[in-house]
Design an enzyme around this catalytic site. Structure first.
Site, PDB file in Angstrom:
ATOM      1  N   ASP A  73       8.392 102.711 -22.055  1.00 51.90           N
ATOM      2  CA  ASP A  73       8.707 103.673 -23.105  1.00 51.90           C
ATOM      3  C   ASP A  73      10.088 104.288 -22.957  1.00 51.90           C
ATOM      4  O   ASP A  73      10.638 104.808 -23.911  1.00 51.90           O
ATOM      5  CB  ASP A  73       7.614 104.731 -23.174  1.00 51.90           C
ATOM      6  CG  ASP A  73       6.301 104.120 -23.684  1.00 51.90           C
ATOM      7  OD1 ASP A  73       6.370 103.415 -24.701  1.00 51.90           O
ATOM      8  OD2 ASP A  73       5.251 104.338 -23.076  1.00 51.90           O
ATOM      9  N   TYR A  84       1.035 107.020 -29.880  1.00 52.75           N
ATOM     10  CA  TYR A  84       0.793 107.829 -28.698  1.00 52.75           C
ATOM     11  C   TYR A  84       1.820 108.923 -28.545  1.00 52.75           C
ATOM     12  O   TYR A  84       2.950 108.778 -28.980  1.00 52.75           O
ATOM     13  CB  TYR A  84       0.847 106.904 -27.481  1.00 52.75           C
ATOM     14  CG  TYR A  84      -0.214 107.221 -26.453  1.00 52.75           C
ATOM     15  CD1 TYR A  84      -1.553 106.992 -26.736  1.00 52.75           C
ATOM     16  CD2 TYR A  84       0.120 107.745 -25.227  1.00 52.75           C
ATOM     17  CE1 TYR A  84      -2.531 107.288 -25.807  1.00 52.75           C
ATOM     18  CE2 TYR A  84      -0.851 108.038 -24.285  1.00 52.75           C
ATOM     19  CZ  TYR A  84      -2.178 107.794 -24.580  1.00 52.75           C
ATOM     20  OH  TYR A  84      -3.140 108.086 -23.648  1.00 52.75           O
TER      21      TYR A  84
END
Lengths: 676, 676
Positions: B324, B408
């Site tokens: 990420d 998310y």
């Protein structure tokens, strides 16, 4: 007439005194010393029948109610005798009779009381041998002796089985004219030992004050033993530089009041949670009959025991091993909490009942506080396509109590959240236990935290007792691990799979954590499946990842705290079996009737009424920063739903904006001009 | 003219645009696609010289200042070419020149940008083969296709090294007339793959939808694949029962304002702490030059990387492995925080700067929030002789940022306390990644969290990079364990002693946690001794007790995230070496230039400029309660002083009573009458 109390109400002041009177009547002419009078919780079969009626709305005035029973612990000197005999009785308060009575074997010792501590202090003060020792120290002018009573750790093999007291000795600088000066900065290297039966000092142990290589035998300093010690204060008026000035007030306000409701002093309702709270002298606050949205989760939740062994190898420090629940009854040591100090916001305090010197019930005000707090974000999602963010705060309901055990304090809290979770927290704070050390020395078994002051390495083994009732009382414990798998063309072609391995606990046993295997513990009701996942409904326990008690297996420290040799114990429920290290810990040589014995029954634990005990052990090798009062060290056990609900139980928490929040303005935050 | 920015100020909008212009000038006639323009932090030697002058009050207008450098990442299509070439340059903004330039080897891929994601969505929408697949599903009336772009996990051995995109596909119920309806409830079992160079869908992977025993090969449903799926909403206006009504407001008010000060947009001062904050596209918020009471503690603190591999063994799910930080640059995904939602009280927001589509600097508002919070009791002691209780609250300063990565979110916070401690927190929330599963099936590699919706097991490996400066830049890392000792008449006569064993780390290496040994990690300055304890001054790191990344050692998932094979890495500092999994993670097959390579230099780490990397891996086997948005799962790294100070640094915190707290009154809490 007072309304009929709920079976889970602690004894009222009146009930306490009635129980005392029934005992007095049972011993005509005897001299009775009351130690504890408290609610004997009803047998589970009786209580659950009542609670089932309550929860299903079938409760009427004719519903059978468990008897109001008091457990009374006392010494009696019968007429004509001079020997106090420790005994315990169960008293039916309404029936006005003793329903069970037991003379306790002299192998076991009653837990300590404050009046006993006072007696010890008086005996020391009157003792010529103690005064002679003090005189030899030639304390600096204006210094007064402070006697700190302690339980007498485990009996050595050589010790006779009598009731002993020991004391750590300090000196307070009376010239400061402040009773709250920190006398722990001035430790004196003696430990007087009193025999309780004769109320006399039988021995004064002299403490070594050297460093690592100076041997373990006594090298007690006489005159000038405090010359290298320096005061280290914590009460604000004695702080050299005063308190810091740049902390501005932060207030928690609840203009519409709190979101919780408390009825009848012990029924708490908040955010779909419903449970009861009692308070007793041994465990402090106890949480009962926990439901969420009408579904049963726990039957009972409380701290059960704590053992604090010290690791200084020099005799007699192996006797510094307190059992803070069993030895003294920490409920007796509960702080009377004060508004605006121990929590913020709108606070409901609950009182407790203790017995006074003549056995009558007496109010212990504000021993439990209940309040709400904000704990950051609960859940959030932003749709990155639209930019719409939905965020909810995590509100918690906190049931808190705080105990002071001589130098040390513990803040215990049961924190309920909106997502069906319970976080049980223990914060260790207070003043670490210290002994005198010679100037310039250091020791491997502790840290010099102030001049002349050695804080000894020690551990705190806490045990939390969890009596689950996951959609009923027949539950099963298992542990679950996430384990690597090798690449295999059929089962794991790309190597990204891992195995989630479930191991059910089929008989009572002790288990350990295994963080590197991702081991978690689940309590499930195998008879009820989650309609979404098809898995049994359950709750997960995430224990703190700590080590175990470190004392050697053939030591007394180890053997009297066998409960601390596993992180998780699974036992089959028995009425009144509440104490991880057994009912009697004071001066014990070996744990008896604790979890280590309970599991030996080898009872089946699949879909049975099981109890889960979580032991976590904080190893505390003190830092200089822990002196003179240590910042909290926080441990948390998380108990949270795992396929118990059909969705996130907090999905309906409002995401409304908090209107009281404000932008920091130019006074504090000048964003135009760099400081440089 | 704007004041000279501090060397640790992020680039301003103007500076960003200036750097872009310098690059444009360097490529006359070229077509340039700017990906990232951000501050290249000065080499440590230059910066510390400046900071030393600053901290010692010697800073003048003639103090040498490190050059303001921008790191610019871009694709250039030179005049006459059609091929975009990815390259990176360092630009001296004031000197108006490129000082370093590198064509990046095609083995590596630039991180993703939002415009690329948009292109992928457009290409899918125009693709006949994609549209044909969708048509075969015969979506229910009113359902619209949603394309969720994802990085293309690790390249398989068979994959050519081109730039790919993949997408998870869902359907949204447009009849709800709400763009924020939760489309994740309706997953479609295909993954389209685009070749970036040609902007075409080269393949559509069909996803198996069976259960554990249904094999791994495609069993794609055609028509009716969503028939068993049901909506599960989280935006309040779509919740079936609405939001709960019994939550009353809880406000945090600070009538005198906050206790912190922010100068020049990045210098933060609070309660003896002083540090700077920057924001960049890859790491989000970065904390620099941390001092307490004038003493240096950290040079730099930031999250470095996170890898999220999924454990569903069925191809192509092994390609669900996001990095990420490295793949996308989470700074680009930072939420624009809103008053009254993401924190309470008096809040200071900091803006960031990102580059817009043509490479110009643009404000990213409110990407960081700074506020104070109360976190319960800080320390307490009651003198049981006098009853005097002294209790201080634990105030914390929170520097927070939040990122959204498709489904998310992560809430990252750096929390400073008054006792010299820093708690670095990561909260995982948002919507778990799901795939379609046939009705009535379950699968060992995930959990059915909603009808037709399988949430796949996965892990989150976070890496926190800690660049210490404990009283200077020469530091040493060691770990300390508390270990049992056998009874021995000379050294441990009563068996209560345990050994505190210290192991210094002498060369760069990877290490693991060992909670059962009580292993803690210390960063010390061996040249400076604590005057009280005689031990080196230091800080302790308490890493979360997690497992490691579980993928098989010969898998691509494992090899591209080698950093996740140890919990602690100790490396010797090098300028610009910030990324645990290496600079380039997108489509990597193996970690290159990450911590696993850095330690191979076998550099000495005793009293050197060391860096400590803490990796913690959250294993997330989803619960039904994680759906549709999961309650936060919280991980914390605690960094706190260990014989750094000469006493509890918070001993001077005022213990004054909070006057705003109130007693709960009769409206909520009727203590007279039992409910029963």
């Amino acid at each position: 007439m007072a309304p009929t109390p709920h079976p889970l109400m602690s004894l009222s002041i009146d009930e306490t005194t009635q129980a005392r009177d029934i005992i007095l009547d049972a011993h005509p002419g005897a001299s009775i010393y009351f130690r504890i009078v408290s609610l004997l919780e009803p047998p589970k079969a009786e209580l659950t029948a009542f609670l089932d009626a309550e929860h299903s709305g079938r409760l009427t005035s004719s519903t059978p109610r468990p008897a109001r029973l008091a457990e009374v612990k006392y010494d009696a000197i019968e007429r004509g005798s001079k020997v106090p005999v420790y005994q315990e009785a169960w008293v039916d308060i309404d029936g006005k009779k003793v329903v069970q009575h037991e003379l306790i074997d002299t192998e076991f010792h009653a837990s300590l009381t404050f009046p006993e501590f006072n007696t010890f202090v008086e005996v020391c003060e009157k003792s010529p041998v103690f005064q002679q020792k003090i005189k030899e120290f030639q304390l600096p002018p204006g210094f007064e002796v402070i006697i700190e009573p302690w339980p007498y750790g485990g009996l050595d093999a050589a010790d006779e089985n009598r009731r002993f007291f020991q004391g750590l000795i300090f000196a307070a600088d009376a010239s400061k004219d402040n009773k709250d000066t920190n006398f722990y900065s001035f430790p004196l290297p003696i430990i007087p030992i009193m025999d309780w039966a004769n109320k006399e000092i039988i021995r004064i142990d002299e403490l070594a004050t050297g460093g690592t290589n100076d041997g373990f035998t006594s090298k007690t300093h006489k005159a000038g033993v405090l010359d290298h010690c320096q005061s280290s204060e914590y009460v604000p008026e004695l702080l050299k530089g005063g308190t810091r000035k740049d902390l501005k007030p932060l207030n928690v306000t609840q203009p519409e009041g709190p979101s919780f409701a408390v009825s009848g002093d012990n029924l708490i309702e908040w955010q779909k949670w419903r449970f009861r709270v009692t308070f007793n002298a041994r465990e402090g606050a106890v949480i009962h009959d926990v439901h969420y949205d009408g579904r049963s989760i726990l039957y009972r939740l409380a701290f059960s025991e704590m053992s604090v062994p010290y690791a200084d190898p020099r005799p007699p420090f192996h006797r510094k091993q307190a059992f803070d629940f069993g030895d003294g009854g920490l409920g007796h040591c509960a702080n009377n909490l004060q508004l605006g100090c121990d929590c913020l916001g709108v606070i409901k305090y609950l009182d407790g009942v203790i017995v006074n010197a003549d056995g009558k019930g007496e109010k212990a005000p504000n021993v439990i506080c209940i309040h709400e707090q904000d704990n950051g974000i609960n859940w959030k999602h932003t749709n990155w396509r639209t930019g719409r963010a939905v965020v909810t705060r995590r509100r918690e309901l906190v049931v808190q109590f705080i105990i002071t055990l001589a130098n040390y304090e513990y803040v215990f809290a049961f924190k309920f959240d909106q997502a069906g979770g319970i976080c049980v927290e223990a914060r260790a704070t207070g003043i670490v236990s210290v002994v005198n050390i010679d100037p310039g020395k250091t020791a491997d078994w502790g840290n010099v935290v102030g001049p002349g002051v050695l804080a000894q390495n020690h551990q705190h083994s806490f045990c939390l007792r969890i009596d689950p009732a996951i959609d009923g009382h027949k539950n099963t414990v298992s542990y679950e691990e996430s384990l690597p798998m090798q690449i295999n063309p059929q089962t794991n072609p790309n190597g990204n799979r891992y195995e989630v391995r479930k191991t059910p606990i089929t008989t009572s046993t002790g288990l350990d954590i295994d963080p590197l295997a991702g081991r978690t513990f689940k309590i499930q009701n195998l008879d009820i499946k989650n309609p979404i996942s098809g898995k049994p409904v359950g709750y997960k326990i995430q224990p703190p990842a700590t080590q175990k008690l470190l004392a050697a297996p053939n030591s007394i420290q180890y053997n009297r705290a066998l409960f601390a040799q596993h992180h998780i114990w699974v036992t089959k429920y028995r009425d009144h079996e509440l104490y991880a290290a057994g009912r009697y810990t004071l001066q014990s040589r070996k744990e008896k009737g604790g979890v280590s014995d309970m599991v030996k029954r080898n009872e089946g634990t699949v879909q049975e009424d099981v109890v889960v005990w979580n032991v976590f052990t904080l190893t505390h090798n003190p830092r200089v920063e822990d002196w003179p009062v240590m910042p909290v060290e926080v441990s948390q056990v998380n108990i949270f739903p795992s396929d118990f609900f059909n969705a996130n139980p907090s999905i309906d928490v409002p995401s409304s904006k908090n209107e009281a929040s404000q932008l920091a303005n130019g006074d504090c935050c000048d964003s135009k001009q760099s400081k440089l």
